[in-house]
Every structure is written in structure tokens, then in C-alpha cells.
Scaffold this motif. Structure first.
Motif, PDB file in Angstrom:
ATOM      1  N   PRO A   1      54.414  -2.966  40.858  1.00  0.00           N
ATOM      2  CA  PRO A   1      53.242  -3.183  40.011  1.00  0.00           C
ATOM      3  C   PRO A   1      53.415  -4.345  39.035  1.00  0.00           C
ATOM      4  CG  PRO A   1      54.490  -1.301  39.232  1.00  0.00           C
ATOM      5  CD  PRO A   1      55.148  -1.732  40.505  1.00  0.00           C
ATOM      6  N   ILE A   2      52.288  -4.972  38.711  1.00  0.00           N
ATOM      7  CA  ILE A   2      52.254  -6.123  37.812  1.00  0.00           C
ATOM      8  C   ILE A   2      51.235  -5.856  36.712  1.00  0.00           C
ATOM      9  CG2 ILE A   2      51.581  -8.563  37.624  1.00  0.00           C
ATOM     10  CD1 ILE A   2      52.658  -8.943  40.487  1.00  0.00           C
ATOM     11  N   VAL A   3      51.595  -6.176  35.473  1.00  0.00           N
ATOM     12  CA  VAL A   3      50.695  -6.018  34.339  1.00  0.00           C
ATOM     13  C   VAL A   3      49.922  -7.317  34.120  1.00  0.00           C
ATOM     14  CG1 VAL A   3      50.553  -5.708  31.833  1.00  0.00           C
ATOM     15  CG2 VAL A   3      52.081  -4.274  33.171  1.00  0.00           C
ATOM     16  N   GLY A   4      48.618  -7.190  33.921  1.00  0.00           N
ATOM     17  CA  GLY A   4      47.797  -8.320  33.521  1.00  0.00           C
ATOM     18  C   GLY A   4      47.312  -8.122  32.098  1.00  0.00           C
ATOM     19  N   GLN A   5      47.392  -9.170  31.285  1.00  0.00           N
ATOM     20  CA  GLN A   5      46.979  -9.079  29.886  1.00  0.00           C
ATOM     21  C   GLN A   5      46.064 -10.247  29.523  1.00  0.00           C
ATOM     22  OE1 GLN A   5      50.605  -9.359  27.655  1.00  0.00           O
ATOM     23  NE2 GLN A   5      51.074  -7.184  27.827  1.00  0.00           N
ATOM     24  N   GLU A   6      45.147  -9.993  28.625  1.00  0.00           N
ATOM     25  CA  GLU A   6      44.382 -11.093  28.041  1.00  0.00           C
ATOM     26  C   GLU A   6      45.342 -11.997  27.278  1.00  0.00           C
ATOM     27  OE1 GLU A   6      40.058  -8.839  27.548  1.00  0.00           O
ATOM     28  OE2 GLU A   6      41.201  -9.411  25.758  1.00  0.00           O
ATOM     29  N   TYR A   7      45.265 -13.284  27.551  1.00  0.00           N
ATOM     30  CA  TYR A   7      46.230 -14.244  26.999  1.00  0.00           C
ATOM     31  C   TYR A   7      45.856 -14.614  25.569  1.00  0.00           C
ATOM     32  CZ  TYR A   7      49.194 -18.393  26.696  1.00  0.00           C
ATOM     33  OH  TYR A   7      50.134 -19.321  26.324  1.00  0.00           O
ATOM     34  N   ILE A   8      46.852 -14.577  24.696  1.00  0.00           N
ATOM     35  CA  ILE A   8      46.652 -14.950  23.295  1.00  0.00           C
ATOM     36  C   ILE A   8      47.008 -16.423  23.131  1.00  0.00           C
ATOM     37  CG2 ILE A   8      47.370 -14.528  20.910  1.00  0.00           C
ATOM     38  CD1 ILE A   8      48.122 -11.691  21.839  1.00  0.00           C
ATOM     39  N   ALA A   9      46.074 -17.202  22.624  1.00  0.00           N
ATOM     40  CA  ALA A   9      46.290 -18.645  22.470  1.00  0.00           C
ATOM     41  C   ALA A   9      47.375 -18.913  21.430  1.00  0.00           C
ATOM     42  CB  ALA A   9      44.986 -19.326  22.066  1.00  0.00           C
ATOM     43  N   GLY A  10      48.107 -20.016  21.644  1.00  0.00           N
ATOM     44  CA  GLY A  10      49.134 -20.404  20.675  1.00  0.00           C
ATOM     45  C   GLY A  10      50.318 -21.049  21.353  1.00  0.00           C
TER      46      GLY A  10
ATOM     47  N   TYR B   1      48.421  -4.917  20.591  1.00  0.00           N
ATOM     48  CA  TYR B   1      48.923  -5.228  21.924  1.00  0.00           C
ATOM     49  C   TYR B   1      47.745  -5.731  22.753  1.00  0.00           C
ATOM     50  CZ  TYR B   1      51.757  -4.846  26.163  1.00  0.00           C
ATOM     51  OH  TYR B   1      52.470  -5.131  27.293  1.00  0.00           O
ATOM     52  N   PRO B   2      47.919  -6.833  23.483  1.00  0.00           N
ATOM     53  CA  PRO B   2      46.792  -7.407  24.233  1.00  0.00           C
ATOM     54  C   PRO B   2      46.195  -6.409  25.230  1.00  0.00           C
ATOM     55  CG  PRO B   2      48.665  -8.913  24.197  1.00  0.00           C
ATOM     56  CD  PRO B   2      49.162  -7.607  23.655  1.00  0.00           C
ATOM     57  N   LYS B   3      44.886  -6.487  25.408  1.00  0.00           N
ATOM     58  CA  LYS B   3      44.215  -5.641  26.387  1.00  0.00           C
ATOM     59  C   LYS B   3      44.854  -5.872  27.753  1.00  0.00           C
ATOM     60  CE  LYS B   3      39.631  -4.327  28.076  1.00  0.00           C
ATOM     61  NZ  LYS B   3      38.177  -4.592  27.980  1.00  0.00           N
ATOM     62  N   SER B   4      45.216  -4.772  28.430  1.00  0.00           N
ATOM     63  CA  SER B   4      46.046  -4.884  29.630  1.00  0.00           C
ATOM     64  C   SER B   4      45.534  -4.002  30.751  1.00  0.00           C
ATOM     65  CB  SER B   4      47.495  -4.484  29.305  1.00  0.00           C
ATOM     66  OG  SER B   4      48.008  -5.238  28.239  1.00  0.00           O
ATOM     67  N   ILE B   5      45.998  -4.318  31.945  1.00  0.00           N
ATOM     68  CA  ILE B   5      45.723  -3.510  33.117  1.00  0.00           C
ATOM     69  C   ILE B   5      46.917  -3.602  34.057  1.00  0.00           C
ATOM     70  CG2 ILE B   5      44.565  -5.410  34.330  1.00  0.00           C
ATOM     71  CD1 ILE B   5      42.703  -3.255  35.559  1.00  0.00           C
TER      72      ILE B   5
ATOM     73  N   SER C   1      43.830  -3.969  45.857  1.00  0.00           N
ATOM     74  CA  SER C   1      42.452  -3.537  46.065  1.00  0.00           C
ATOM     75  C   SER C   1      41.615  -3.647  44.794  1.00  0.00           C
ATOM     76  CB  SER C   1      42.425  -2.098  46.577  1.00  0.00           C
ATOM     77  OG  SER C   1      43.030  -1.225  45.655  1.00  0.00           O
ATOM     78  N   ASP C   2      40.358  -4.033  44.944  1.00  0.00           N
ATOM     79  CA  ASP C   2      39.350  -4.041  43.871  1.00  0.00           C
ATOM     80  C   ASP C   2      39.776  -4.852  42.654  1.00  0.00           C
ATOM     81  OD1 ASP C   2      37.773  -2.259  45.419  1.00  0.00           O
ATOM     82  OD2 ASP C   2      38.959  -0.579  44.661  1.00  0.00           O
ATOM     83  N   VAL C   3      40.497  -5.948  42.852  1.00  0.00           N
ATOM     84  CA  VAL C   3      41.020  -6.717  41.723  1.00  0.00           C
ATOM     85  C   VAL C   3      39.894  -7.252  40.845  1.00  0.00           C
ATOM     86  CG1 VAL C   3      42.258  -8.830  41.087  1.00  0.00           C
ATOM     87  CG2 VAL C   3      43.169  -7.337  42.869  1.00  0.00           C
ATOM     88  N   THR C   4      38.872  -7.861  41.454  1.00  0.00           N
ATOM     89  CA  THR C   4      37.779  -8.459  40.679  1.00  0.00           C
ATOM     90  C   THR C   4      37.033  -7.410  39.865  1.00  0.00           C
ATOM     91  OG1 THR C   4      37.504 -10.183  42.366  1.00  0.00           O
ATOM     92  CG2 THR C   4      35.688  -9.861  40.825  1.00  0.00           C
ATOM     93  N   GLU C   5      36.802  -6.257  40.440  1.00  0.00           N
ATOM     94  CA  GLU C   5      36.105  -5.194  39.716  1.00  0.00           C
ATOM     95  C   GLU C   5      36.942  -4.672  38.553  1.00  0.00           C
ATOM     96  OE1 GLU C   5      34.725  -2.084  42.254  1.00  0.00           O
ATOM     97  OE2 GLU C   5      33.922  -3.466  43.749  1.00  0.00           O
ATOM     98  N   LEU C   6      38.233  -4.565  38.762  1.00  0.00           N
ATOM     99  CA  LEU C   6      39.108  -4.002  37.728  1.00  0.00           C
ATOM    100  C   LEU C   6      39.144  -4.878  36.472  1.00  0.00           C
ATOM    101  CD1 LEU C   6      42.130  -2.814  39.915  1.00  0.00           C
ATOM    102  CD2 LEU C   6      40.513  -1.366  38.677  1.00  0.00           C
TER     103      LEU C   6
ATOM    104  N   ASP D   1      35.645  -6.538  32.833  1.00  0.00           N
ATOM    105  CA  ASP D   1      35.414  -6.512  31.386  1.00  0.00           C
ATOM    106  C   ASP D   1      36.549  -7.162  30.598  1.00  0.00           C
ATOM    107  OD1 ASP D   1      37.343  -4.624  31.910  1.00  0.00           O
ATOM    108  OD2 ASP D   1      36.563  -3.150  30.458  1.00  0.00           O
ATOM    109  N   MET D   2      37.401  -7.953  31.274  1.00  0.00           N
ATOM    110  CA  MET D   2      38.515  -8.616  30.599  1.00  0.00           C
ATOM    111  C   MET D   2      38.260 -10.115  30.497  1.00  0.00           C
ATOM    112  SD  MET D   2      41.845  -6.531  32.059  1.00  0.00           S
ATOM    113  CE  MET D   2      42.914  -7.184  30.779  1.00  0.00           C
ATOM    114  N   GLN D   3      38.842 -10.719  29.461  1.00  0.00           N
ATOM    115  CA  GLN D   3      38.661 -12.145  29.237  1.00  0.00           C
ATOM    116  C   GLN D   3      39.792 -12.935  29.891  1.00  0.00           C
ATOM    117  OE1 GLN D   3      38.316 -12.775  25.002  1.00  0.00           O
ATOM    118  NE2 GLN D   3      36.303 -11.809  24.879  1.00  0.00           N
TER     119      GLN D   3
END
Length: 379
Positions: A192-201, A135-139, A145-150, A153-155
Motif C-alpha cells: 500500500p501507498i499513502v497519498g497526501q495533499e502536498y503542503i507548499a514550501g 497532518y495532511p489530508k491522506s488516503i 481500483s477506483d483511484v480517480t473516484e477515491l 475530494d482531494m486537492q
């Protein structure tokens, strides 16, 4: 086959998806009723439904009381199976089971808590980790608040998905932390909204498993993949095909194994450039929007769902036809374009299926065609 007069189905919604469900049930001799808020939809002209009940809206405040009132009008039927056709319906029905189960049967009533949890995007990462499914790395963003800091470490790029079903957007891809912050502000009403590292394809890396389960037992599992979607590679399918893939089938069963689910379940995966499969999302509590694809192949999942709800055994279909489905509502020229590109009326060598079209029930197709022509002419 003709079903007993003691049982019937009530389908929520008559969009092209709901229409496919009603036709599949009627084909097996089931008496079908429907509830719909928009009487101008092409599906409302179908001959597969005995009666259409109006509802003011598909909000919980309107739908639940309407369902209770409709059941009184269907009092001659001993058993009525309720069949939602979108995620919002599933959520409303699941949260009102204490009221609705007095009058209706539901294929997944015994596992409703799991169904509602699996609808939530923020539930999926720990669930996938538990079952050793990628499962893609998620937050999860609960506020601004603190979006850039959160995300330090994500791509990027990152794909955004609202936690709650049927929000104001389905997915967004953001290329940078700055754009991420801007989009979160634009859609803060969907938090709330989930953010995930995007998988190419591209689209053809999106695979799905269409299952019917009965108390955790897999009755049927058929796999396919998207050929085109809107938006590309991250939206709803506009062309999809039956496409066997044992890895996808096995991963789907592995993911849902702990929940002892019943009813229709679909699980979508994306194949990364290295060939690994990553969970995108499950669809639970209802058939998928592209259900016409698997029905056309000979896999009558709505009928299976109906039987499971009645406590009966559902058949497993073995004689299946390779099929390809075109959503001619959202992408009217996709079939023509594909035929032109491949110089055949059977793209990919498979039987074509279409939204609305059925010779035995032609009025919805004609109505949809007239609506499309008006839209084009008066655009």
C-alpha cells in the motif's frame, strides 16, 4: 570516560550514518563492534570499531541468524547493545525481538510495538489526530481500483509515500489524478501507498526535533531545519542546521506523548505558508541519518541510546554549539557552493560538520574521497 569491560555495542551498518554512531560511542570509551554487508564502504576502514562482522545481506533471513551467531563470538561481554541505523534494520530487529532479546539489549525493547506502528505511514494520520497535531489530508491506496473516484475530494498536487519502510521510492509528487494513477501502476509492487495533499514550501520550511526519551520522559530535545535536500523539499537532507524552534519541540513531544517511548526519536514537520506546522513523519528506533549534525553540536545521542539500553541514566547536554552539516557524499560541492555564496568558511555563522571527516579517524574520509574522484573521472 571509559566504559566497563562488561558492556559493548554492536552497530548495524557502516554507511556514513553508522560511522558517525561508532565514532560517537568510541569517543566515550565504549567498545564498538559492527556488522556490515559491504566491505568496500569507507566506514569499514574506521579505527572506532574493534571488529567488523560480515553478513551476507541485510534481509531478515540473513541478518537475524548472523546477529545470533555474532553474539556467540562476543560471549565474553555480559551486555551487548544492538543499535540499528536504518528503518529496515529497525523493522527486522523489532519483529525478531523474541529471538534477539535473549542475547542483546535494545533501548526501545519495552515499546517495540509502538516503534513498529510509528514506522507505518498509514498509522500516522489517526495518531496525529488523536494528539491534535496537524497532518495532511491522506488516503491509503491498497490496489489500483477506483483511484480517480477515491481522490475526487482531494486537492492536487499530491505526494505519495510507501507505507512500508525502505521501499523502492521515498516520495513522489503527482500533479493530477491521471499522473497519480500512472505512478501507482508503476509502483504497484510497493502497495500500500499513502497519498497526501502536498503542503507548499521549500527546504527551509522542513523542521525536525531530535529527542532522546527514557520511558516517555524527554531527556533531550534539540531542533533544527533542512537547508537543502534531494529531491528538493521532499527528500533526504543534504544540508541541515541546528535551528531553535520551541513550537517544533513542543509539537514533537505532544505527538509521541501517548507511547511511553525510549531511545532516539526524531519528528519532522513542514511549515505551511500560513505559519502552521504539519507532521511529515517520525523516525523511531534509531538515530537519524543526519546524526553527525547533533553530535557535532555536542549532543551525543548514540551514547545516550547506549546508556538507556543498559538501564542507566543518560546525560542531558547543555553546552551546545550551533552547527551545520553537509552530506558530502550525496552532494559533494554543497559546502564549497555555500561558502562561495556567503563568502565565509562558516556558513550561517555555524560550525560545519561533514560526512566521513574526522581528523582522529581520517581513513574513511580518504577512502570516500578516492571513491568520489574515481566516480567523477570514469563517469
Amino acid at each position: 570516560m571509559t566504559m566497563s569491560n562488561s558492556s559493548a555495542a554492536l552497530v548495524i551498518g557502516l554507511c556514513s550514518h553508522g560511522l558517525a554512531v561508532t565514532r560517537a560511542l568510541a569517543k566515550e570509551g565504549v567498545t564498538v563492534f559492527a556488522v556490515e554487508q559491504n566491505d568496500s564502504l569507507p566506514g569499514t576502514s574506521t579505527n572506532s570499531v574493534t571488529q567488523i562482522f560480515p553478513v551476507q545481506s541485510f534481509t531478515a533471513e540473513d541478518l537475524v541468524p548472523a546477529l545470533l551467531q555474532i553474539r556467540q563470538q562476543l560471549s565474553k561481554w555480559d551486555k551487548v547493545v544492538l543499535m540499528p541505523t536504518n528503518d529496515n534494520h529497525v523493522k527486522i530487529v523489532g519483529e525478531a525481538l523474541d529471538k534477539l532479546l535473549q542475547d542483546y539489549l535494545l533501548s526501545w525493547s519495552a515499546c517495540a510495538t509502538h516503534i513498529l506502528n510509528l514506522q507505518k505511514k498509514d498509522f500516522l494520520e489517526p495518531a496525529a489526530r488523536q494528539q491534535q497535531v496537524n497532518y495532511p489530508k491522506s488516503i491509503v491506496f491498497n490496489d489500483l481500483s477506483d483511484v480517480t473516484e477515491l481522490v475526487s475530494d482531494m486537492q492536487f498536487p499530491m505526494i505519495l509515500k510507501p507505507v512500508k519502510p525502505m521501499s523502492s521510492f521515498k516520495t513522489l509528487v503527482v500533479p493530477s489524478p491521471t499522473e497519480l494513477a500512472a505512478q501507482l501502476e508503476n509502483y504497484q509492487h510497493d502497495l500500500p501507498i499513502v497519498g497526501q495533499e502536498y503542503i507548499a514550501g521549500g527546504d527551509n520550511t522542513l523542521y525536525f526535533s531530535e529527542m532522546l526519551l527514557d520511558n516517555g520522559e524527554v531527556v533531550q530535545n534539540l531542533t533544527g531545519r533542512k537547508v537543502a535536500s534531494h529531491p528538493p523539499a521532499r527528500g533526504q537532507a543534504t544540508i541541515a542546521e541546528i535551528y531553535p524552534n520551541e513550537s517544533v519541540a513542543a509539537l514533537a513531544e505532544q505527538f509521541v506523548a501517548p507511547y511511553n517511548l525510549s531511545g532516539p526519536v526524531a519528528v519532522e514537520f513542514k511549515m505551511a505558508p500560513d505559519g502552521s506546522f504539519w507532521l511529515i513523519e517520525p523516525t523511531v528506533g534509531r538515530t537519524e541519518f543526519l546524526v553527525e549534525l547533533i553530535i557535532s553540536a555536542g549532543y551525543n545521542q548514540p551514547y545516550q541510546e547506549f546508556l538507556i539500553a543498559l538501564g542507566l541514566s543518560a546525560p542531558s547536554y547543555s553546552e551546545l554549539t550551533p552547527s551545520i552539516w553537509f552530506d558530502c557524499e550525496r552532494a559533494p560541492l554543497n559546502y564549497v557552493k555555500t561558502c562561495w555564496e556567503q563568502k565565509t568558511l562558516r556558513p550561517f555563522g555555524k560550525k560545519p560538520a561533514f560526512t566521513y571527516f574526522a581528523l582522529s579517524d581520517i581513513r574513511p574520509f580518504l577512502k570516500a574521497t578516492i571513491t568520489l574522484l574515481k566516480r567523477v573521472i570514469f563517469k
